[in-house]
Design an enzyme around this catalytic site. Structure first.
Site, PDB file in Angstrom:
ATOM      1  N   TYR A 165       0.838  -1.210   0.000  1.00 30.86           N
ATOM      2  CA  TYR A 165       0.000   0.000   0.000  1.00 30.86           C
ATOM      3  C   TYR A 165       0.875   1.263   0.000  1.00 30.86           C
ATOM      4  O   TYR A 165       0.631   2.213  -0.746  1.00 30.86           O
ATOM      5  CB  TYR A 165      -0.888  -0.066   1.237  1.00 30.86           C
ATOM      6  CG  TYR A 165      -1.852   1.061   1.437  1.00 30.86           C
ATOM      7  CD1 TYR A 165      -3.001   1.168   0.662  1.00 30.86           C
ATOM      8  CD2 TYR A 165      -1.632   2.017   2.436  1.00 30.86           C
ATOM      9  CE1 TYR A 165      -3.908   2.202   0.876  1.00 30.86           C
ATOM     10  CE2 TYR A 165      -2.526   3.045   2.662  1.00 30.86           C
ATOM     11  CZ  TYR A 165      -3.665   3.138   1.878  1.00 30.86           C
ATOM     12  OH  TYR A 165      -4.561   4.156   2.094  1.00 30.86           O
ATOM     13  N   LYS A 169       0.994   4.197  -2.751  1.00 30.96           N
ATOM     14  CA  LYS A 169       0.615   5.556  -2.360  1.00 30.96           C
ATOM     15  C   LYS A 169       1.761   6.544  -2.556  1.00 30.96           C
ATOM     16  O   LYS A 169       1.523   7.738  -2.791  1.00 30.96           O
ATOM     17  CB  LYS A 169       0.127   5.570  -0.909  1.00 30.96           C
ATOM     18  CG  LYS A 169      -1.229   4.876  -0.706  1.00 30.96           C
ATOM     19  CD  LYS A 169      -2.289   5.433  -1.631  1.00 30.96           C
ATOM     20  CE  LYS A 169      -3.695   5.237  -1.120  1.00 30.96           C
ATOM     21  NZ  LYS A 169      -4.705   5.678  -2.116  1.00 30.96           N
TER      22      LYS A 169
END
Ligand SMILES: NC(=O)c1ccc[n+]([C@@H]2O[C@H](COP(=O)([O-])OP(=O)(O)OC[C@H]3O[C@@H](n4cnc5c(N)ncnc54)[C@H](O)[C@@H]3O)[C@@H](O)[C@H]2O)c1
Length: 301
Positions: A165, A169
């Site tokens: 993640y 991001k």
């Protein structure tokens, strides 16, 4: 003057719940015609249902706004194209794209299979890229666009158990920072938000008793500003949660030239670590060319 989006068309991905729903409601309340996109699956991105997007479309229409649903996944190129095509078919144009859709597959890296890594990269990074790729030529052609990507404190600072993640991001920030230069002369502005909100995604993370403090609606004003015609900012990252707003930026220390020949040794880095790391004169750069110019200036001084 009040910010108003009348005559403008917005796509909000992952708008069937949480933050995306709040962004879509805000834009619609102020006159935007909105494509409410949502795959309608679980938090890990599996399964699908039209119910989530339909419910938000109903909410917008019940309040007197205009919206259509899109159930395509952002995680395929065909999906990204279909999402933007929904805006064109229903409303004839695309002015604002809020890349919000996201999933989670949290695991410490030692336990993370590459399937979990890819599933998260595909949704957050490729999902953002596919939707922007479909909207970009139209925005350049019409010389107007407002794009928001959604990063996270995990991507900006790191977080245990979120290497997939965090990678995705961080990547959307790099993408946004490059597109800000490519879009500048066409009035296509690209910015990022790093939200904190009580949603199903953070149900196990936020401290007990705080959901009321972190209502998603308290993040959406940042998206609203970045989507405004009068907002000519591009390349900004806004951290937003619970009514708190802050700008996040990468700074580089003043630095030190340790030698111009090949005699610099690892020991020189060790012995000068305090100077290298001294952030008191740190400054940001508009883009990578600025850094190259600074390095060149330093080594030729
Ligand atoms: N909640 C937070 O504190 C927080 C913090 C940092 C970043 N974010 C980011 O904000 C965004 C919204 O998250 P949220 O907290 O509202 O979570 P959420 O799970 O409530 O919302 C995400 C939505 O995206 C949809 N979605 C997932 N995969 C999709 C796909 N492939 N195509 C289309 N839609 C898809 C889901 O169905 C869901 O409705 C995400 O990008 C998330 O990473 C949230």
């Amino acid at each position: 003057m009040t910010i108003d989006y009348s005559g403008r068309v917005a796509v909000v991905t992952g708008a069937g719940a949480g933050l995306g729903r709040a962004h879509a409601l805000l834009l619609a309340r102020r006159g935007a015609k909105v494509v409410v996109n949502d795959l309608g699956g679980s938090v890990d991105g599996n399964a699908a249902s039209s119910a989530a997007a339909d419910a938000v479309v109903c909410e917008i229409r019940d309040a007197g706004g205009e919206a259509v649903a899109s159930y395509d996944s952002v995680a395929t190129q065909a999906g990204g194209q279909a999402i933007i095509a929904t805006a064109i078919d229903a409303f004839g144009r695309i002015d604002m794209l809020v890349n919000n859709a996201g999933n989670l597959r949290d695991k410490s890296f030692i336990k993370m299979g590459m399937a979990d890594f890819s599933a998260v990269i595909d949704t957050h990074l490729f999902g953002t890229a596919y939707c922007i790729a479909a909207a970009w030529p139209r925005m350049i052609e019409q010389q107007y666009g407002r794009i928001v990507v959604t990063t996270s404190a995990s991507g900006l600072y790191g977080n245990f158990g979120q290497s997939n993640y965090a990678a995705a991001k961080a990547a959307v920030v790099g993408m946004m920072l490059s597109l800000k230069d490519e879009g500048a002369k066409y009035d296509v502005r690209v910015n990022a938000i790093a939200p904190v909100a009580a949603t199903r995604m953070t149900a196990d993370i936020l401290p007990e008793g705080t959901p009321e403090l972190f209502r998603p609606e308290l993040v959406s004003p940042a998206v609203g500003w970045l989507c405004a015609e009068e907002c000519t900012e591009s390349g900004a990252v806004i951290e937003a949660g619970g009514g708190y707003f802050a700008r996040v930026q990468t700074f580089e220390s003043e630095g030190v030239v340790l030698g111009r020949d090949c005699g610099v040794a690892p020991e020189d880095i060790r012995d000068n670590w305090a100077k290298i790391s001294d952030m008191t004169q740190a400054r940001p750069f508009a883009n990578s060319m600025g850094v190259i110019a600074k390095v060149l200036q330093n080594i030729t001084a």
